[in-house]
Structure formats: structure tokens, C-alpha cells
Design a protein around this motif. Structure first.
Motif, PDB file in Angstrom:
ATOM      1  N   GLY A  27     -28.246 -52.402 -13.225  1.00  0.00           N
ATOM      2  CA  GLY A  27     -26.854 -52.620 -12.797  1.00  0.00           C
ATOM      3  C   GLY A  27     -25.914 -51.479 -13.145  1.00  0.00           C
ATOM      4  N   LEU A  28     -26.447 -50.413 -13.764  1.00  0.00           N
ATOM      5  CA  LEU A  28     -25.599 -49.298 -14.189  1.00  0.00           C
ATOM      6  C   LEU A  28     -25.159 -48.468 -12.977  1.00  0.00           C
ATOM      7  N   ASP A  29     -23.844 -48.360 -12.790  1.00  0.00           N
ATOM      8  CA  ASP A  29     -23.315 -47.628 -11.643  1.00  0.00           C
ATOM      9  C   ASP A  29     -22.799 -46.274 -12.123  1.00  0.00           C
ATOM     10  N   THR A  30     -23.650 -45.254 -12.038  1.00  0.00           N
ATOM     11  CA  THR A  30     -23.264 -43.941 -12.554  1.00  0.00           C
ATOM     12  C   THR A  30     -23.977 -42.822 -11.794  1.00  0.00           C
ATOM     13  N   ASP A  31     -23.307 -41.672 -11.703  1.00  0.00           N
ATOM     14  CA  ASP A  31     -23.938 -40.487 -11.109  1.00  0.00           C
ATOM     15  C   ASP A  31     -24.576 -39.608 -12.191  1.00  0.00           C
ATOM     16  N   LEU A  32     -24.348 -39.975 -13.462  1.00  0.00           N
ATOM     17  CA  LEU A  32     -24.836 -39.138 -14.570  1.00  0.00           C
ATOM     18  C   LEU A  32     -26.357 -39.110 -14.675  1.00  0.00           C
ATOM     19  N   VAL A  33     -26.982 -40.271 -14.398  1.00  0.00           N
ATOM     20  CA  VAL A  33     -28.422 -40.394 -14.636  1.00  0.00           C
ATOM     21  C   VAL A  33     -29.023 -41.443 -13.707  1.00  0.00           C
ATOM     22  N   SER A  34     -30.292 -41.251 -13.355  1.00  0.00           N
ATOM     23  CA  SER A  34     -31.034 -42.312 -12.663  1.00  0.00           C
ATOM     24  C   SER A  34     -32.402 -42.441 -13.342  1.00  0.00           C
ATOM     25  N   PHE A  35     -33.014 -43.603 -13.164  1.00  0.00           N
ATOM     26  CA  PHE A  35     -34.278 -43.876 -13.855  1.00  0.00           C
ATOM     27  C   PHE A  35     -35.366 -44.275 -12.865  1.00  0.00           C
ATOM     28  N   ASN A  36     -36.595 -44.074 -13.278  1.00  0.00           N
ATOM     29  CA  ASN A  36     -37.729 -44.579 -12.515  1.00  0.00           C
ATOM     30  C   ASN A  36     -37.906 -46.055 -12.893  1.00  0.00           C
ATOM     31  N   LEU A  37     -37.103 -46.893 -12.255  1.00  0.00           N
ATOM     32  CA  LEU A  37     -37.040 -48.306 -12.653  1.00  0.00           C
ATOM     33  C   LEU A  37     -38.287 -49.085 -12.249  1.00  0.00           C
ATOM     34  N   SER A  38     -38.939 -48.663 -11.193  1.00  0.00           N
ATOM     35  CA  SER A  38     -40.158 -49.391 -10.787  1.00  0.00           C
ATOM     36  C   SER A  38     -41.265 -49.189 -11.830  1.00  0.00           C
ATOM     37  N   GLU A  39     -41.366 -47.958 -12.367  1.00  0.00           N
ATOM     38  CA  GLU A  39     -42.357 -47.697 -13.426  1.00  0.00           C
ATOM     39  C   GLU A  39     -42.007 -48.475 -14.695  1.00  0.00           C
ATOM     40  N   PHE A  40     -40.702 -48.490 -15.025  1.00  0.00           N
ATOM     41  CA  PHE A  40     -40.226 -49.225 -16.210  1.00  0.00           C
ATOM     42  C   PHE A  40     -40.589 -50.714 -16.073  1.00  0.00           C
ATOM     43  N   LYS A  41     -40.313 -51.266 -14.900  1.00  0.00           N
ATOM     44  CA  LYS A  41     -40.591 -52.689 -14.660  1.00  0.00           C
ATOM     45  C   LYS A  41     -42.085 -52.987 -14.786  1.00  0.00           C
ATOM     46  N   GLU A  42     -42.887 -52.123 -14.198  1.00  0.00           N
ATOM     47  CA  GLU A  42     -44.343 -52.306 -14.245  1.00  0.00           C
ATOM     48  C   GLU A  42     -44.852 -52.254 -15.695  1.00  0.00           C
ATOM     49  N   ASP A  43     -44.336 -51.291 -16.453  1.00  0.00           N
ATOM     50  CA  ASP A  43     -44.738 -51.171 -17.865  1.00  0.00           C
ATOM     51  C   ASP A  43     -44.329 -52.404 -18.669  1.00  0.00           C
ATOM     52  N   LEU A  44     -43.145 -52.943 -18.357  1.00  0.00           N
ATOM     53  CA  LEU A  44     -42.689 -54.168 -19.050  1.00  0.00           C
ATOM     54  C   LEU A  44     -43.647 -55.323 -18.771  1.00  0.00           C
ATOM     55  N   GLU A  45     -44.076 -55.425 -17.522  1.00  0.00           N
ATOM     56  CA  GLU A  45     -45.017 -56.497 -17.148  1.00  0.00           C
ATOM     57  C   GLU A  45     -46.381 -56.303 -17.812  1.00  0.00           C
ATOM     58  N   ASN A  46     -46.678 -55.035 -18.180  1.00  0.00           N
ATOM     59  CA  ASN A  46     -47.946 -54.738 -18.859  1.00  0.00           C
ATOM     60  C   ASN A  46     -47.809 -54.727 -20.388  1.00  0.00           C
ATOM     61  N   GLY A  47     -46.708 -55.307 -20.882  1.00  0.00           N
ATOM     62  CA  GLY A  47     -46.580 -55.491 -22.337  1.00  0.00           C
ATOM     63  C   GLY A  47     -45.926 -54.354 -23.098  1.00  0.00           C
ATOM     64  N   LEU A  48     -44.978 -53.641 -22.449  1.00  0.00           N
ATOM     65  CA  LEU A  48     -44.262 -52.555 -23.128  1.00  0.00           C
ATOM     66  C   LEU A  48     -43.392 -53.108 -24.259  1.00  0.00           C
ATOM     67  N   TYR A  49     -43.414 -52.406 -25.401  1.00  0.00           N
ATOM     68  CA  TYR A  49     -42.502 -52.760 -26.501  1.00  0.00           C
ATOM     69  C   TYR A  49     -42.215 -51.515 -27.335  1.00  0.00           C
ATOM     70  N   PHE A  50     -41.186 -51.593 -28.169  1.00  0.00           N
ATOM     71  CA  PHE A  50     -40.818 -50.464 -29.028  1.00  0.00           C
ATOM     72  C   PHE A  50     -41.287 -50.784 -30.441  1.00  0.00           C
ATOM     73  N   ASP A  51     -42.271 -50.046 -30.888  1.00  0.00           N
ATOM     74  CA  ASP A  51     -42.847 -50.260 -32.222  1.00  0.00           C
ATOM     75  C   ASP A  51     -42.077 -49.397 -33.215  1.00  0.00           C
ATOM     76  N   SER A  52     -41.292 -50.038 -34.072  1.00  0.00           N
ATOM     77  CA  SER A  52     -40.351 -49.271 -34.895  1.00  0.00           C
ATOM     78  C   SER A  52     -40.342 -49.721 -36.349  1.00  0.00           C
ATOM     79  N   SER A  53     -40.228 -48.731 -37.243  1.00  0.00           N
ATOM     80  CA  SER A  53     -40.051 -49.060 -38.669  1.00  0.00           C
ATOM     81  C   SER A  53     -38.581 -48.932 -39.072  1.00  0.00           C
TER      82      SER A  53
END
Length: 308
Positions: A62-88
Motif C-alpha cells: 500500500g506504500l505510495d511512493t516514487d522513492l522505491v519499489s519492491f519485488n513484491l511477488s518474490e516477497f509474497k512467495e517467500d512468505l508463503e514458503n516460511g520466511l522469517y527474520f532470525d534475530s538476537s
């Protein structure tokens, strides 16, 4: 998959002041880190992280900006394949947990991304900061973009003003008695309510005057001393800053630490200041004698950040 590591950060000087265009100095803190990973069967923290990333994905859609765009289809696919941020990196501790996450998402999914290997002109740094500000606003309501910038570049960054930022060379550590350290308040702080308190205080003319004439003045002096290696002068200025913060930022200091804060100023054994927005998490400490400070603060968990 396993993404590159992104580190925590410490804003040594400039908390709140950078919102109002005064100086700041941020350094990477390599004791804590995070990376993007994926797993088939998610549970516990990994599952929680994946759910959070789904919300973040929806925000970016939903971000409406000319500053940046993302490969959202890849992001979505990775999320469906169990993407997470492993952080300490501890959350709500003022050391940039959401910043490292934002940096990792930009690194993986941004189109035409600005890379660390480029010649980082001021314009590129400001563009990155603007992008990160938009992205991190999802977590905090309002973000300077500095935490993700620091994490992404993994360099000390000097903020001269909102439109003037640059990588900074900081003096190499010495094996001296003096130190910068983190004190664990053992309470989680939340950025958004603290920033709201600050913004309300800014409506008061006396508070604004104090911020410009005392807080920003001492902060600038501390940054200059630190970058030049003027240790003696630095501790004098940190003491002044510690006093100003105790007098004017009490809501951001957990109540149980008001006395500990005051004792440091009175004894000169250590000086405390906010680490990030405050309200809990870490408190930043400066001391000319780390062993003595450890004895005085023996009831608390301390972590060494930098040696003088």
C-alpha cells in the motif's frame, strides 16, 4: 535460504534531538544481529516473525511512493514458503531491532537498490534514509530512518542535520580504563508512546528553549569530543548532558533508575543517558573507570560497547 547478517545499532548521541534537526552519532553494535531465513514448519518466534512480515508486506503493497519499489511477488512467495527474520537483537531495547529487519527486507527485495559498495554520495545517503524512514514508519508510527541506514551500511554515521549525513570515522578503541557500556533496565520500552510524550513536551516553549540551548548544545559538544578523541572534555560534557536529560526527560527514564542516574552524577563514577527513545530497554553509560562503575552498578547487567 539464508540472508546476509544485519547488526544492531547504538545511537551514542542525539536521541530526540535528531527529530528536531540537531546532531547525532550512531554506531553499529555487532554483539546482536539478524538475518532472513526460511523454514517449512514454523513455530514459536519464527512463526511470530513470519506473521509480522506478512503485515509488513501488506504495508509495503500500500506504500505510495516514487522513492522505491519492491519485488513484491518474490516477497509474497517467500512468505508463503516460511520466511522469517532470525534475530538476537532484543526488541524494545533501543538498539535497532526493527532497523535491522527493515535493512534486510530492502536488501533482499528492493528494485534498483543502492548498494554498500557504491560511492555513497550525500544524495544517495539521504535517499536511503528517506526510503528507510518510510519503511520503518510501519513499526514506530514515525521514524528518522537512521536505524535501518546504520544497520544496512554497518558504518558509524554522523547526522549533522536532516539534510546532511555522512559516514564517520571514529577513533579506534584503546585498552584504557574508560568505557561506554549498556545497562539493562530489564524493562521493555516502546518507541511510539515515548515519541508522543516528547512531541507533547515540544508544545511547551520552555522545553523547546531547553532543547535548543542546552540539550543540543551539550550533544554537539559530546559528538565533537568523541570523534576527536578528546576523552577528558567528553566526560565533562556527558555529565552536563546526563543532568539535562534527568531534569527534562524523566518520563523516558524508568522510575526505578532516577536515583541510580542521580548517584552517577553526584559521585562521577559513571554518567547515564538515554539509549534510543527510553522508557525501558538499555540505558547508555559512560565511565572513566569501568571496573569501579561495575562495582557501583553490581545489581545490574552491563555490556561493554567501547573502550577508551
Amino acid at each position: 535460504m539464508r540472508g546476509p547478517l544485519f547488526y544492531a545499532k547504538i545511537l551514542l548521541f542525539g536521541e530526540y534531538g535528531i527529530i528536531k534537526d540537531s546532531k547525532g552519532l550512531a554506531i553499529p553494535y555487532n554483539s546482536y544481529r539478524g538475518a532472513l531465513k526460511a523454514a517449512k514448519n514454523l513455530s514459536g518466534e519464527a512463526e511470530k516473525s513470519n506473521n509480522c512480515l506478512v503485515k509488513f508486506y501488506n504495508y509495503l503493497v500500500g506504500l505510495d511512493t516514487d522513492l522505491v519499489s519492491f519485488n513484491l511477488s518474490e516477497f509474497k512467495e517467500d512468505l508463503e514458503n516460511g520466511l522469517y527474520f532470525d534475530s538476537s537483537i532484543p526488541q524494545g531495547y533501543g538498539v535497532g531491532s526493527s532497523g535491522a529487519l527493515v535493512a534486510s527486507i530492502y536488501d533482499k527485495y528492493a528494485n534498483d537498490k543502492i548498494t554498500v559498495l557504491e560511492n555513497l554520495t550525500r544524495d544517495k545517503l539521504l535517499k536511503l534514509k528517506g526510503i528507510f524512514s518510510l519503511m520503518e514508519s510501519f513499526f514506530h508510527g514515525k521514524s528518522s530512518g537512521l536505524d535501518p541506514l546504520n544497520s544496512y551500511l554497518s558504518l558509524p554515521i554522523l547526522i549533522n542535520s536532516k539534510t546532511n549525513i555522512e559516514p564517520a570515522g571514529i577513533p579506534s578503541q584503546k585498552e584504557g580504563k574508560g568505557a561506554v557500556f549498556l545497562l539493562d533496565s530489564e524493562q521493555v520500552g516502546e518507541t511510539e508512546p515515548m515519541v508522543s510524550i516528547f512531541m507533547n513536551k515540544m508544545k511547551n516553549e520552555g522545553f523547546r528553549k531547553m532543547l535548543n540551548e542546552e540539550f543540543a548544545f551539550h550533544t554537539d559538544a559530546c559528538i565533537e569530543d568523541f570523534l576527536r578523541g578528546n576523552v577528558k572534555s567528553l566526560f565533562g560534557n556527558v555529565k552536563k548532558l546526563s543532568k539535562v536529560v534527568l531534569a527534562n526527560f524523566k518520563p523516558m527514564i524508568p522510575t526505578s533508575f532516577h536515583k541510580v542516574w542521580e548517584q552517577g552524577i553526584q559521585t562521577n563514577d559513571y554518567y547515564l543517558k538515554l539509549c534510543g527513545s527510553g522508557g525501558g530497554g538499555y540505558i547508555l553509560g559512560f565511565t572513566e573507570d569501568f571496573e569501579k562503575a561495575k562495582k557501583k552498578l553490581k545489581d545490574y547487567r552491563l555490556e561493554l560497547v567501547y573502550r577508551f
